[in-house]
Design a protein around this motif. Structure first.
Motif, short mmCIF file in Angstrom:
data_model
loop_
_atom_site.label_atom_id
_atom_site.label_comp_id
_atom_site.label_asym_id
_atom_site.label_seq_id
_atom_site.Cartn_x
_atom_site.Cartn_y
_atom_site.Cartn_z
N GLU A 470 9.28 -2.07 -8.31
CA GLU A 470 9.84 -3.43 -8.34
C GLU A 470 9.56 -4.17 -7.04
N VAL A 471 9.64 -3.44 -5.95
CA VAL A 471 9.37 -4.09 -4.65
C VAL A 471 7.94 -4.62 -4.64
N LEU A 472 6.99 -3.78 -5.07
CA LEU A 472 5.60 -4.24 -5.04
C LEU A 472 5.33 -5.30 -6.10
N ASP A 473 5.96 -5.13 -7.28
CA ASP A 473 5.76 -6.13 -8.34
C ASP A 473 6.26 -7.50 -7.91
N PHE A 474 7.22 -7.51 -7.04
CA PHE A 474 7.80 -8.78 -6.61
C PHE A 474 6.76 -9.67 -5.93
N GLY A 475 5.81 -9.02 -5.25
CA GLY A 475 4.68 -9.77 -4.71
C GLY A 475 4.98 -10.59 -3.46
N ALA A 476 6.00 -10.21 -2.69
CA ALA A 476 6.29 -10.97 -1.46
C ALA A 476 5.19 -10.72 -0.42
N ASP A 477 4.98 -11.71 0.43
CA ASP A 477 4.00 -11.53 1.51
C ASP A 477 4.49 -10.51 2.53
N HIS A 478 5.81 -10.50 2.74
CA HIS A 478 6.38 -9.59 3.74
C HIS A 478 7.60 -8.91 3.14
N VAL A 479 7.77 -7.63 3.43
CA VAL A 479 8.94 -6.92 2.93
C VAL A 479 9.62 -6.19 4.08
N ALA A 480 10.92 -6.39 4.19
CA ALA A 480 11.70 -5.65 5.21
C ALA A 480 12.76 -4.83 4.49
N PHE A 481 12.89 -3.60 4.91
CA PHE A 481 13.90 -2.71 4.33
C PHE A 481 15.08 -2.64 5.28
N ALA A 482 16.21 -3.09 4.77
CA ALA A 482 17.45 -3.08 5.57
C ALA A 482 18.47 -2.28 4.78
N THR A 483 18.03 -1.12 4.33
CA THR A 483 18.83 -0.34 3.37
C THR A 483 19.85 0.58 4.05
N GLY A 484 19.98 0.47 5.34
CA GLY A 484 21.11 1.11 6.01
C GLY A 484 21.00 2.60 6.18
N SER A 485 22.16 3.24 6.19
CA SER A 485 22.20 4.67 6.49
C SER A 485 23.42 5.29 5.83
N VAL A 486 23.45 6.60 5.79
CA VAL A 486 24.65 7.31 5.30
C VAL A 486 25.05 8.35 6.34
#
Ligand code: ADP
Ligand code: SF4
Length: 695
Positions: A470-486
């Motif tokens: 889904e991330v790649l299908d979205f087709g954004a020019d730039h992607v940042a992952f701010a998915t945090g931590s556990v």
């Protein structure tokens, strides 16, 4: 388009106020505050103060400024005015503050028994011969009459130099239990038998002399302010607001041009939101205006304009004083003036700013990622470069890092999509702000959520857990992952490099489990190898819920790092009073089904305590699997590969909320900008050398 004129209810905050020979343009008053820049990073300090003046603070003060080499806090960075050569350094700040129409104030300080003088190697002096306040093998000597004469002269010289630097307001500083003048006032510090000790009149004598000297030296052109701790929070032993604190103000009543009143020590003055509400000092200072006809300023982490107005209307304050609210939002006054108080970035009362003083580096702020970066990175809290290209950005995760990245990129004009798996934004702050005392921390998310809700170019999608495809299908020019931590549950951390040995039947939980509502069984051992706030909060929450709690830490005390936020004593006291059993200087060596072995960090001697559940607070693991999946997948799908693929905040490396906000902001600032060669910020000495060569 937002409203552009202020609400008439707030007009009173914008009235000019006369201070002796000078006039402040409004009632917004940035009280003196430390910033870890001072004499080591003076350009940074000047620019930071300038931004506050630009943001509408009518008075902008320095931090404490050492007035003599015989009283210096080497190891901590304050400002210095030891001799004439320091004048140009401070004059830079004054010029920058004046450019925006604000008054510039200075807080000359003689720290006496509060300074070790490790740099100058002079013997500290004070009213009395005692060990100094710092835990160092140093004692002060009692000042004799010649010392007192010299001391008065130091203050006069400092006042004259302050005037030459261009300052409009010059303090006489007796606050925070830190200065020689306060030490003379204090009945527990001053046991002199001469005319400077004993009765209150005598203990006030030096203060009065310095005040009169200062007025005589510069009072015709500069306002002379007094900063006084009217309550030392030591009960009957110390100065208290209803007895000697009031009496001191009565004695000096109309002598200064301004009363800046607070409580001491610093940990009481800058109390955190975990332990105190907005306006927590008001009860201690509300009487001051009855005793003096001169203007009064006080603090209390004020961020609400309505509270500010009521303080002025009710005759409590003439100026709304602020240190932390002006750090979190240097443009707070301007936002009220422009009729947009909803844009105020409210201080959360976490004291990350204060840690800079103890850890000796330029100040930072959880809410304001540009704090301390005004000069060295050229970051302005309100302005940011427009986007460099018509491009889109996908940010995965709406915790502090993702929210700040989305907000700042939105401000730059990028087409931003923020996808959040959960039902609400905030990530860890949404969770942590439900812990005892941390509700104000939610402001980190609230401010940003509101800001992005006002931006047509930022779309937020909740309940949208994204997969790699889904991330790649979205087709954004730039992607940042701010998915945090556990929080990790193995026990690996600073002390244990291998997982903690656990027998069959041992129950382990993490702070995520506790925050998620899982209920521990039987007696609980909270193991703190993290040293910041989380383990202390776990113990507090579990004890509140009725559990039998043992708090174990290899450190010497509870939540050790919170010495730097000035909360440690309060946290430990609270846990002790709640009946939490505290076992310091011990490691968690082994977990059984109903017991835990604790080993002494010095002797390895083992003691066993009952334990149904161990809550391990040792380290967090980045939630970065999605990033790695996308990185791998994009190698197989080169056409779909975004130009930028990176991690920000806790997803890159778990840290403080301040670090996550900063990480998100930095990503937004740097996107599409040319990469800096080498050190990505200006440094003071090389910049100075360069100026001299080109000048
Ligand atoms: P930080 O402090 O770095 O901002 P947080 O842990 O506070 O990190 O926030 C991370 C956020 O990312 C959480 O709100 C979490 O729900 C969200 N998140 C994690 N994985 C995904 C995913 N695959 N898709 C969307 N959101 C995610
Ligand atoms: Fe407020 Fe925390 Fe910022 Fe300090 S660091 S100004 S306490 S938000």
């Amino acid at each position: 388009m937002k409203a552009v004129s202020r609400d008439p209810r707030y007009d009173i905050l914008f009235e000019p106020v006369r201070l002796g020979p000078v006039t402040a343009p409004n009632r917004f008053y940035q009280v003196p505050h430390c910033n870890g820049m001072g004499h080591q990073y003076p350009s940074s300090m000047a620019e930071m103060r300038s931004v506050k003046a630009e943001g509408g603070w009518g008075v902008v003060n320095t931090e404490e400024v050492e007035i003599h080499h015989t009283s210096e806090l080497s190891g901590v960075i304050e400002s210095r005015l030891w001799d004439d050569s320091d004048i140009p350094v401070l004059a830079r700040m004054v010029e920058r503050v004046h450019e925006h129409g604000a008054l510039a104030g200075i807080e000359p300080a003689h720290l006496g028994m509060g300074a070790a003088n490790n740099y100058s190697r002079e013997i500290p002096m004070g009213p009395t011969a005692r060990p100094i306040d710092l835990l160092e093998p140093v004692q002060s000597r009692a000042m004799d009459k010649a010392d007192i004469r010299a001391f008065r002269e130091m203050h006069v010289n400092a006042a004259l130099r302050s005037r030459r630097a261009g300052f409009d307001i010059v303090y006489v500083y007796a606050g925070h239990d830190m200065t020689t003048l306060m030490h003379f006032l204090s009945p527990t510090r001053n046991d002199r038998t001469d005319e400077y000790g004993g009765s209150l009149e005598n203990r006030v004598r030096l203060m009065r002399e310095v005040l009169e000297d200062t007025k005589e030296a510069i009072g015709d052109t500069c306002a002379v302010a007094v900063r006084l701790a009217v309550d030392e929070m030591q009960g009957a032993e110390g100065i208290s607001a209803d007895e000697e604190g009031r009496a001191i103000v009565e004695i000096l009543a109309d002598l200064p041009d301004l009363w800046d009143v607070n409580v001491s020590g610093w940990e009481n003055d800058s109390a955190t939101s975990r332990f105190s509400q907005e306006g927590y000092q008001t009860d201690y200072i509300s009487w001051v205006k009855d005793v003096t006809s001169k203007p009064v300023v006080g603090v209390g982490r004020f961020t609400s304009p309505d509270t500010m107005v009521s303080l002025v209307r009710n005759g409590v304050l003439d100026f709304v004083g602020a240190a932390r609210p002006s750090i979190a939002d240097p443009f707070l006054p301007r936002k009220i003036e422009e009729g947009r108080p909803e844009d105020i970035r409210e201080c959360i009362g976490c004291n990350i700013c204060v840690t800079a003083d103890f850890l000796v580096h330029p100040m930072r702020c959880t809410q304001n990622p540009t704090m301390g970066e005004e000069w060295r990175k050229g970051w302005h809290p309100e302005r940011i470069a427009p986007k460099s290209a018509d491009e889109s950005v996908l940010i995965v995760g709406a915790g502090p890092a993702g929210l700040e990245a989305a907000r700042a990129l939105g401000q730059r004009g990028y087409d931003v999509t923020l996808a959040e798996a959960g039902r609400a934004v905030g990530g860890r702050v949404a969770v942590e702000s439900r812990l005892p005392g941390l509700s104000a921390w939610k402001r980190v998310a609230d401010y940003r959520e509101y800001q992005i809700s006002q931006m047509a170019n930022v779309a937020l999608y909740l309940e949208s857990p994204l997969s790699a495809d889904e991330v790649l299908d979205f087709g954004a020019d730039h992607v940042a992952f701010a998915t945090g931590s556990v929080w990790a549950g193995s026990g690996v951390g600073r002390t244990n490099r291998l997982p903690i040995t656990a027998d069959d039947g041992a129950r382990i939980m993490t702070p995520d489990d506790i925050c998620g509502g899982k209920v521990p069984q039987g007696p609980v051992v909270v193991f703190d190898d993290d040293y910041y706030y989380m383990a202390g909060l776990m113990a507090e929450k579990l004890r509140d819920d009725g559990h039998d709690v043992t708090y174990v830490t290899p450190a010497a005390d509870v939540s050790h790092w919170t010495h730097n936020t000035m909360e440690q004593e309060r946290i430990q006291t609270r846990l002790m009073e709640m009946g939490v059993r505290i076992v310091p200087l011990h490691n968690l060596a082994r977990l059984g089904a109903d017991s835990a072995d604790l080993s002494c960090v010095y002797t390895d001697r083992v003691q066993t305590v009952p334990c149904g559940t161990a809550v391990l607070v040792t380290m967090r693991a980045a939630t970065d699997s999605l990033f790695h999946e996308v990185a791998a997948l994009s190698d197989d799908r080169p056409d779909a590969k975004p130009a930028t693929l990176l991690r920000i905040g806790d997803c890159l490396a778990p840290g403080t909320i301040a670090a996550a906000v900063y990480g998100g902001h930095r990503f937004a600032r740097e996107l599409g900008e040319p990469a800096t060669d080498g050190v990505p910020f200006r440094r003071e000495l090389p910049a100075l050398a360069q100026d001299r060569r080109s000048g």
